[in-house]
Design a protein around this motif. Structure first.
Motif, PDB file in Angstrom:
ATOM      1  N   THR A  99     -11.183   4.130  10.104  1.00 41.85           N
ATOM      2  CA  THR A  99     -11.265   4.072   8.835  1.00 41.85           C
ATOM      3  C   THR A  99      -9.072   5.170   8.011  1.00 41.85           C
ATOM      4  O   THR A  99      -9.045   5.671   8.798  1.00 41.85           O
ATOM      5  CB  THR A  99     -12.036   5.162   7.543  1.00 41.85           C
ATOM      6  OG1 THR A  99     -13.353   4.781   7.921  1.00 41.85           O
ATOM      7  CG2 THR A  99     -11.760   4.994   6.061  1.00 41.85           C
ATOM      8  N   ILE A 100      -9.202   3.672   7.216  1.00 46.26           N
ATOM      9  CA  ILE A 100      -7.579   4.774   6.255  1.00 46.26           C
ATOM     10  C   ILE A 100      -8.369   5.287   5.072  1.00 46.26           C
ATOM     11  O   ILE A 100      -8.394   4.269   4.616  1.00 46.26           O
ATOM     12  CB  ILE A 100      -6.961   3.224   6.572  1.00 46.26           C
ATOM     13  CG1 ILE A 100      -5.788   2.922   7.997  1.00 46.26           C
ATOM     14  CG2 ILE A 100      -5.136   3.909   5.735  1.00 46.26           C
ATOM     15  CD1 ILE A 100      -5.749   1.898   8.205  1.00 46.26           C
ATOM     16  N   ALA A 101      -7.587   6.007   5.263  1.00 48.79           N
ATOM     17  CA  ALA A 101      -7.942   6.455   3.673  1.00 48.79           C
ATOM     18  C   ALA A 101      -6.663   7.560   3.264  1.00 48.79           C
ATOM     19  O   ALA A 101      -5.158   7.708   3.298  1.00 48.79           O
ATOM     20  CB  ALA A 101      -8.904   8.018   3.804  1.00 48.79           C
ATOM     21  N   ASN A 102      -6.675   7.758   1.456  1.00 46.50           N
ATOM     22  CA  ASN A 102      -5.664   7.622   0.832  1.00 46.50           C
ATOM     23  C   ASN A 102      -6.153   8.031  -0.669  1.00 46.50           C
ATOM     24  O   ASN A 102      -6.478   7.366  -1.376  1.00 46.50           O
ATOM     25  CB  ASN A 102      -4.320   7.736   0.617  1.00 46.50           C
ATOM     26  CG  ASN A 102      -2.758   8.215  -0.121  1.00 46.50           C
ATOM     27  OD1 ASN A 102      -2.938   8.686  -0.634  1.00 46.50           O
ATOM     28  ND2 ASN A 102      -2.065   7.903   0.031  1.00 46.50           N
ATOM     29  N   PRO A 103      -6.211   9.517  -1.108  1.00 49.34           N
ATOM     30  CA  PRO A 103      -7.435   9.261  -2.835  1.00 49.34           C
ATOM     31  C   PRO A 103      -6.153   9.387  -3.294  1.00 49.34           C
ATOM     32  O   PRO A 103      -6.822   8.496  -4.373  1.00 49.34           O
ATOM     33  CB  PRO A 103      -7.453  11.231  -2.381  1.00 49.34           C
ATOM     34  CG  PRO A 103      -7.528  11.099  -1.104  1.00 49.34           C
ATOM     35  CD  PRO A 103      -6.810  10.766  -0.468  1.00 49.34           C
ATOM     36  N   ALA A 104      -5.014   9.498  -3.126  1.00 53.30           N
ATOM     37  CA  ALA A 104      -3.982   8.327  -4.487  1.00 53.30           C
ATOM     38  C   ALA A 104      -4.364   6.784  -4.679  1.00 53.30           C
ATOM     39  O   ALA A 104      -3.474   6.627  -5.399  1.00 53.30           O
ATOM     40  CB  ALA A 104      -2.995   9.652  -4.153  1.00 53.30           C
ATOM     41  N   GLY A 105      -4.763   6.261  -3.945  1.00 53.68           N
ATOM     42  CA  GLY A 105      -4.447   4.857  -3.331  1.00 53.68           C
ATOM     43  C   GLY A 105      -3.622   4.576  -1.773  1.00 53.68           C
ATOM     44  O   GLY A 105      -2.891   5.195  -1.912  1.00 53.68           O
ATOM     45  N   LEU A 106      -3.620   3.978  -1.842  1.00 53.20           N
ATOM     46  CA  LEU A 106      -3.768   3.137  -0.465  1.00 53.20           C
ATOM     47  C   LEU A 106      -2.464   1.314  -1.073  1.00 53.20           C
ATOM     48  O   LEU A 106      -3.383   1.211  -1.879  1.00 53.20           O
ATOM     49  CB  LEU A 106      -4.048   2.094   0.547  1.00 53.20           C
ATOM     50  CG  LEU A 106      -5.100   3.256   1.586  1.00 53.20           C
ATOM     51  CD1 LEU A 106      -6.834   3.086   2.355  1.00 53.20           C
ATOM     52  CD2 LEU A 106      -4.567   4.053   2.710  1.00 53.20           C
ATOM     53  N   ASP A 107      -1.736   1.450  -0.074  1.00 50.36           N
ATOM     54  CA  ASP A 107      -1.049   0.599  -0.536  1.00 50.36           C
ATOM     55  C   ASP A 107      -1.776  -0.528   0.465  1.00 50.36           C
ATOM     56  O   ASP A 107      -1.021  -0.958   1.285  1.00 50.36           O
ATOM     57  CB  ASP A 107       0.888   0.640   0.114  1.00 50.36           C
ATOM     58  CG  ASP A 107       1.815  -1.146  -0.259  1.00 50.36           C
ATOM     59  OD1 ASP A 107       0.890  -2.056  -0.750  1.00 50.36           O
ATOM     60  OD2 ASP A 107       2.819   0.152  -0.253  1.00 50.36           O
ATOM     61  N   VAL A 108      -2.775  -1.053  -0.601  1.00 52.45           N
ATOM     62  CA  VAL A 108      -3.004  -2.258  -0.048  1.00 52.45           C
ATOM     63  C   VAL A 108      -2.204  -3.561   0.824  1.00 52.45           C
ATOM     64  O   VAL A 108      -2.603  -4.205   1.601  1.00 52.45           O
ATOM     65  CB  VAL A 108      -4.137  -3.580  -1.528  1.00 52.45           C
ATOM     66  CG1 VAL A 108      -4.626  -4.345  -0.741  1.00 52.45           C
ATOM     67  CG2 VAL A 108      -5.302  -1.940  -1.401  1.00 52.45           C
ATOM     68  N   GLU A 109      -1.039  -4.298  -0.113  1.00 54.83           N
ATOM     69  CA  GLU A 109      -0.614  -4.949   0.341  1.00 54.83           C
ATOM     70  C   GLU A 109       0.275  -4.886   1.758  1.00 54.83           C
ATOM     71  O   GLU A 109       0.735  -5.777   2.906  1.00 54.83           O
ATOM     72  CB  GLU A 109       0.404  -5.745  -0.712  1.00 54.83           C
ATOM     73  CG  GLU A 109      -0.227  -6.641  -2.043  1.00 54.83           C
ATOM     74  CD  GLU A 109      -0.641  -7.121  -1.451  1.00 54.83           C
ATOM     75  OE1 GLU A 109      -0.104  -8.798  -0.784  1.00 54.83           O
ATOM     76  OE2 GLU A 109      -1.236  -7.281  -2.702  1.00 54.83           O
TER      77      GLU A 109
END
Length: 395
Positions: free
Chosen positions: A225-235
């Motif tokens: 799993t790759i995680a980041n509570p502030a939001g991942l860079d989807v693109e």
């Protein structure tokens, strides 16, 4: 429900690998359902998926829309018990399609599913001597040549580097989640998402939800799993995927974290999207879920006992037979001519149709005091007799 019309097991004479075909129902003499390849695939699994396809087709049957050219088909599914990454997998695929050729030519229209891309299926089908994997539906078309050109043109369309055929399914999944948010009044900007799978369906879903304003906080692939509570860079993650949806970890930012494989389940998010494998959430794993909604982008990812336990905890499962039905419907909307080979037209039609369908299911669930899955089953039970009366089981 009645037994499937056709249920067979194939054994590869070279490797001993087993494959399966289940035709659950025919409408106008034809059925629809993809072909998957995964190690551990079983006849029971394919049977359940075929029945699910019957439901997806029935749910897209509008008894009052006399303008629609696409009239839904019956449900079917194919499966091969093989790791698609195995050295001999392509040869097994070709031999399977060669063995299934009489069915593909006459009653079963198929395409990509778990473990296979459409390009690979098409290449293997040609080698197996097939004209097309959807040739069984050609007799139902008003203008076969025009329809085939339209579908080929649609498959050639790309949007920001991703094929339209990959995107429409994720568009439908995303729209289903957005309808759920709308019904509860939760602003998109306040909603977080965790997904299992960044392949065809998961990747497209992540893109559409991210662009709608939701924050993708976790994604899981074969490496974890790759995680980041502030939001991942989807693109960036989408651009760093391989053909199987696995992300190159070199593309991660310093603030992104690598966690264990099942960490996506327990992510602090409002929306959980299992978009990879069947049976991902069982009675034990469901205890980790913290989301308000589980949106089934994959086929059969939540086991029945797990769904019941989630419901007791106030967690709503939006069922696969509704949520991920957009891809199948897009094939037929395009082939029959309800839409053209245009991305914006495809997205608009998918959003409109999926929004109406998921809204109808959720309204039925609320009115009957049942789960969305039970409501979907009730809608199917209403529509199948009408389809049988108009078109019969076989003709």
């Amino acid at each position: 429900m009645p037994a499937p019309l056709i249920s067979l097991t194939w054994t590869d004479h070279v490797t001993g690998t087993e494959g399966y075909l289940v035709v659950d129902r025919l409408v106008r003499g034809v059925s629809s359902g993809g072909l998957r390849m995964r190690e551990g695939c079983t006849l029971a699994e394919v049977t359940g998926l075929a029945r699910g396809m019957t439901m997806k087709e029935a749910l897209h049957f509008d008894t009052d829309d006399v303008r629609a050219r696409y009239i839904p088909l019956g449900g079917a599914k194919g499966g091969i018990d093989c790791d698609p990454r195995a050295a001999g997998a392509y040869g097994i695929l070709v031999r399977y399609l060669r063995a299934m050729r009489p069915y593909v030519e006459s009653v079963w229209t198929t395409g990509e599913d778990l473990g296979l891309s459409q390009d690979l299926v098409d290449r293997a089908a040609t080698e197996a001597g097939l004209v097309s994997t959807v040739q069984a539906v050609y007799p139902l078309l008003d203008d076969e040549a025009a329809a085939r050109r339209r579908l080929a043109d649609a498959f050639a369309v790309t949007v920001d580097g991703i094929g339209l055929d990959e995107l429409v399914g994720g568009c439908g999944v995303a729209e289903s989640a957005l309808v759920a948010l709308d019904r509860t009044g939760l602003a998109y900007g306040d909603a977080r998402v965790s997904l299992q799978g960044l392949g065809t369906m998961g990747g497209a879903t992540a893109r559409f939800l991210s662009r709608a304003g939701l924050t993708v906080v976790a994604v899981a692939d074969a490496k974890g799993t790759i995680a980041n509570p502030a939001g991942l860079d989807v693109e960036s993650l989408l651009a760093a995927r391989d053909a199987y949806g696995t992300v190159d970890r070199g593309a991660l930012r310093d603030e992104d974290r690598e966690l264990l494989a099942d960490a996506w389940l327990a992510a602090d998010a409002e929306v959980l999207v299992p978009a990879a494998v069947s049976y991902a959430v069982d009675a034990v794993k469901q205890a980790s879920v913290r989301a308000r909604w589980v949106v089934e982008a994959a086929n059969m990812p939540v086991l029945p006992e797990a769904e019941a336990l989630l419901a007791r905890r106030g967690i709503t499962v939006l069922p696969d037979v509704v949520v991920n039905s957009g891809t199948n419907a897009w094939w037929w909307w395009t082939l029959f001519g309800d839409i053209g080979a245009d991305a914006e037209e495809a997205f608009a039609h998918t959003r409109r149709s999926m929004r109406a369908l998921i809204g109808r299911v959720l309204a039925r669930a609320e009115a009957d005091g049942v789960t969305p899955r039970a409501a979907a089953h009730a809608l199917v039970a209403d529509r199948l007799p009408v389809m049988a009366e108009r078109f019969g089981w076989y003709r």
